[in-house]
Scaffold this motif. Structure first.
Motif, mmCIF file in Angstrom:
data_model
loop_
_atom_site.group_PDB
_atom_site.id
_atom_site.type_symbol
_atom_site.label_atom_id
_atom_site.label_comp_id
_atom_site.label_asym_id
_atom_site.label_seq_id
_atom_site.Cartn_x
_atom_site.Cartn_y
_atom_site.Cartn_z
ATOM 1 N N GLN A 34 -27.512 39.142 -0.085
ATOM 2 C CA GLN A 34 -25.811 39.364 -0.781
ATOM 3 C C GLN A 34 -24.894 37.817 -0.956
ATOM 4 O O GLN A 34 -25.474 36.991 -0.041
ATOM 5 N N GLN A 89 -21.376 43.839 7.639
ATOM 6 C CA GLN A 89 -19.855 44.551 7.522
ATOM 7 C C GLN A 89 -19.748 45.689 7.285
ATOM 8 O O GLN A 89 -20.480 46.964 7.460
ATOM 9 N N GLY A 115 -17.561 32.440 2.566
ATOM 10 C CA GLY A 115 -18.518 33.282 1.970
ATOM 11 C C GLY A 115 -19.392 32.818 2.481
ATOM 12 O O GLY A 115 -19.287 31.873 3.026
ATOM 13 N N VAL A 147 -21.616 36.857 -0.466
ATOM 14 C CA VAL A 147 -19.582 37.004 -0.411
ATOM 15 C C VAL A 147 -19.161 36.107 -0.559
ATOM 16 O O VAL A 147 -18.927 34.710 -0.037
ATOM 17 N N ARG A 148 -18.210 35.961 -1.645
ATOM 18 C CA ARG A 148 -17.138 35.051 -2.093
ATOM 19 C C ARG A 148 -15.723 35.696 -1.427
ATOM 20 O O ARG A 148 -15.204 36.774 -1.731
ATOM 21 N N LEU A 149 -15.004 34.858 -0.700
ATOM 22 C CA LEU A 149 -14.096 34.962 -0.272
ATOM 23 C C LEU A 149 -12.937 34.207 -1.356
ATOM 24 O O LEU A 149 -13.059 32.609 -1.469
ATOM 25 N N LEU A 160 -24.132 38.294 9.219
ATOM 26 C CA LEU A 160 -23.435 39.167 8.790
ATOM 27 C C LEU A 160 -23.587 40.072 8.633
ATOM 28 O O LEU A 160 -23.521 41.151 8.398
ATOM 29 N N ILE A 204 -18.227 41.063 -3.489
ATOM 30 C CA ILE A 204 -19.445 41.425 -2.674
ATOM 31 C C ILE A 204 -20.511 41.077 -3.799
ATOM 32 O O ILE A 204 -20.368 42.261 -4.700
ATOM 33 N N CYS A 205 -21.660 40.580 -4.125
ATOM 34 C CA CYS A 205 -22.338 41.542 -5.175
ATOM 35 C C CYS A 205 -24.188 40.985 -4.109
ATOM 36 O O CYS A 205 -24.244 40.847 -3.231
ATOM 37 N N ARG A 232 -22.258 45.349 -8.164
ATOM 38 C CA ARG A 232 -20.973 44.494 -7.280
ATOM 39 C C ARG A 232 -20.236 45.758 -6.121
ATOM 40 O O ARG A 232 -19.902 46.418 -6.969
ATOM 41 N N ILE A 265 -12.291 39.630 -2.098
ATOM 42 C CA ILE A 265 -13.140 39.348 -1.479
ATOM 43 C C ILE A 265 -14.893 39.973 -2.502
ATOM 44 O O ILE A 265 -14.546 41.090 -2.545
ATOM 45 N N SER A 270 -16.784 45.392 -4.541
ATOM 46 C CA SER A 270 -15.649 44.301 -3.861
ATOM 47 C C SER A 270 -14.157 44.843 -3.812
ATOM 48 O O SER A 270 -14.241 46.524 -3.678
#
Length: 294
Positions: A147, A69, A272, A149-151, A67, A241-242, A224, A239, A226
Motif C-alpha cells: 500500500q 485506515q 505518506g 499513501v501520498r498526502l 498504518l 492511496i493505491c 487506486r 490522499i 483515494s
C-alpha cells in the motif's frame, strides 16, 4: 509502536482485529517495524518511501510502524475509532479524508478511479494486487498487498482560475463525463498510436503519462482508492492511496513516468509512506499479523 516485545505487538494487533460496527479497518505495517525490535521478517520490497521529483516531504507526516485506515459511511463511528486508545500504540500522524460527492470527484473536479483495474476480476487482482505464495517474499506475506499513501496539497485557487479546457488538457479527460479527450465515455481506451504528437491528448497529460498503453505498461497497473481532505492545519488536498503486488513495478514506475507532467505544477506531495497490508486472518489465527509473528 511503543510496545517493547512481541507480546506487546501481538496485543496491539489483537486489539486492531476486533470488529467495529460500521467501520472497515485496514491494517498495514511500515518498514520501521522491521528494525530488529521484534525479530520480524520484512517484506522484500518494503522500504521507507523515497522522495520523488517535486516532493517536499515533511518527516512529521511520513512513514510509521503501523498504518491503520478506518473507513465508514458516516463520521460518527470514525470519531469513536479515533478516540480509542490502544496500549502499545501512539499516533505519529493522522489525516481525515472524505469523498466530496457521490461521483467521487477530487477537489479539482475530476472523477477518481477512472481506468482502475476491475476489482471483481479475481485473476487480475491476483496478478496486480495480491502477493502470492510463489512470490519472492516471506511466507507470511501471501495474501497481503503493498500500500502506498501520498498526502498531497492542491493549489486549488490557481487551478480554479484556469478555464475548463486547460484543466482537461492537464488530465487528458473531459471534466463532466470523465471520457478521455476525443472519446465519448469514461471507459473507452484512448488511442495514443493515432495521436503521436499529442494533438488530442497532450504528451504531458496525466492519463497519458500514468498509463501510456504500451505492451509493457499493463504490468504497472495499480488499484487506486483515494480521498480528499481539507482543514486549517494542512489546507485542501488529496490522499492518494493505491495497492499493488510489487511496489517498484507498480507505483514507483508510474511515479517516475509522471515526472514533468502538466499536473505537477498544481500539486505538492508532503507526506505518506510505503506499507504492507497484513493478510486476512488464516484458519487457526485469532488476530491479524499472527502469521508474521510466528
Amino acid at each position: 509502536m511503543t510496545a517493547r516485545d512481541r507480546e506487546g505487538l501481538a496485543a496491539v494487533l489483537r486489539a486492531l482485529s476486533e470488529p467495529v460496527p460500521g467501520v472497515t479497518l485496514t491494517v498495514a505495517v511500515g518498514a520501521s517495524l522491521f528494525d530488529g525490535r521484534f525479530g520480524l521478517e520484512r517484506p522484500r520490497l518494503l522500504t521507507p518511501m523515497p522522495s520523488f521529483r517535486s516532493d517536499v516531504l515533511d518527516p512529521a507526516w511520513c512513514h510509521g510502524d503501523l498504518l491503520v485506515q478506518a473507513s465508514a459511511a458516516t463520521a460518527e463511528p470514525l470519531e469513536r475509532v479515533s478516540a480509542t486508545k490502544i496500549p502499545g500504540l501512539a499516533p505519529r500522524w493522522r489525516q481525515a479524508g472524505f469523498h466530496p460527492d457521490a461521483e467521487n470527484r477530487n477537489l479539482f473536479g475530476f472523477r477518481e478511479g477512472a481506468g482502475n483495474p476491475d476489482a471483481a476480476d479475481s485473476a487480475l487482482m491476483d496478478r496486480l494486487v495480491w502477493v502470492g505464495p510463489g512470490d519472492d517474499e516471506p511466507a507470511w506475506c501471501a495474501g497481503g498487498s503493498y500500500q502506498v499513501v501520498r498526502l498531497i496539497r492542491l493549489a486549488t485557487p490557481t487551478w480554479n482560475s484556469k478555464p475548463v479546457p486547460d484543466q482537461e488538457r492537464v488530465f487528458g479527460r473531459a471534466k463532466d463525463s470523465g471520457a478521455p479527450l476525443g472519446r465519448e465515455t469514461e471507459t473507452e481506451i484512448p488511442d495514443y498510436a493515432s495521436d503521436p504528437r499529442g494533438e488530442v491528448i497532450a504528451l504531458d497529460a496525466h492519463i497519458r503519462r500514468a498509463n501510456p498503453r504500451t505492451p509493457d505498461s499493463d504490468a504497472h497497473r495499480i488499484l487506486r482508492r483515494s480521498y480528499s481532505f481539507g482543514d486549517e492545519g494542512t489546507g485542501a488536498g488529496h490522499i492518494f492511496i493505491c495497492f499493488q503486488r510489487d511496489v517498484e513495478l507498480g507505483f514507483a514506475t508510474i511515479q517516475k513516468r509522471l515526472a514533468g507532467e502538466a499536473l505537477e505544477r498544481y500539486t505538492l506531495p508532503f507526506g505518506g509512506g510505503y506499507y504492507f497490508v497484513l493478510p486476512g486472518r488464516a484458519d487457526g489465527h485469532d488476530h491479524l499479523g499472527q502469521a508474521m509473528l510466528a
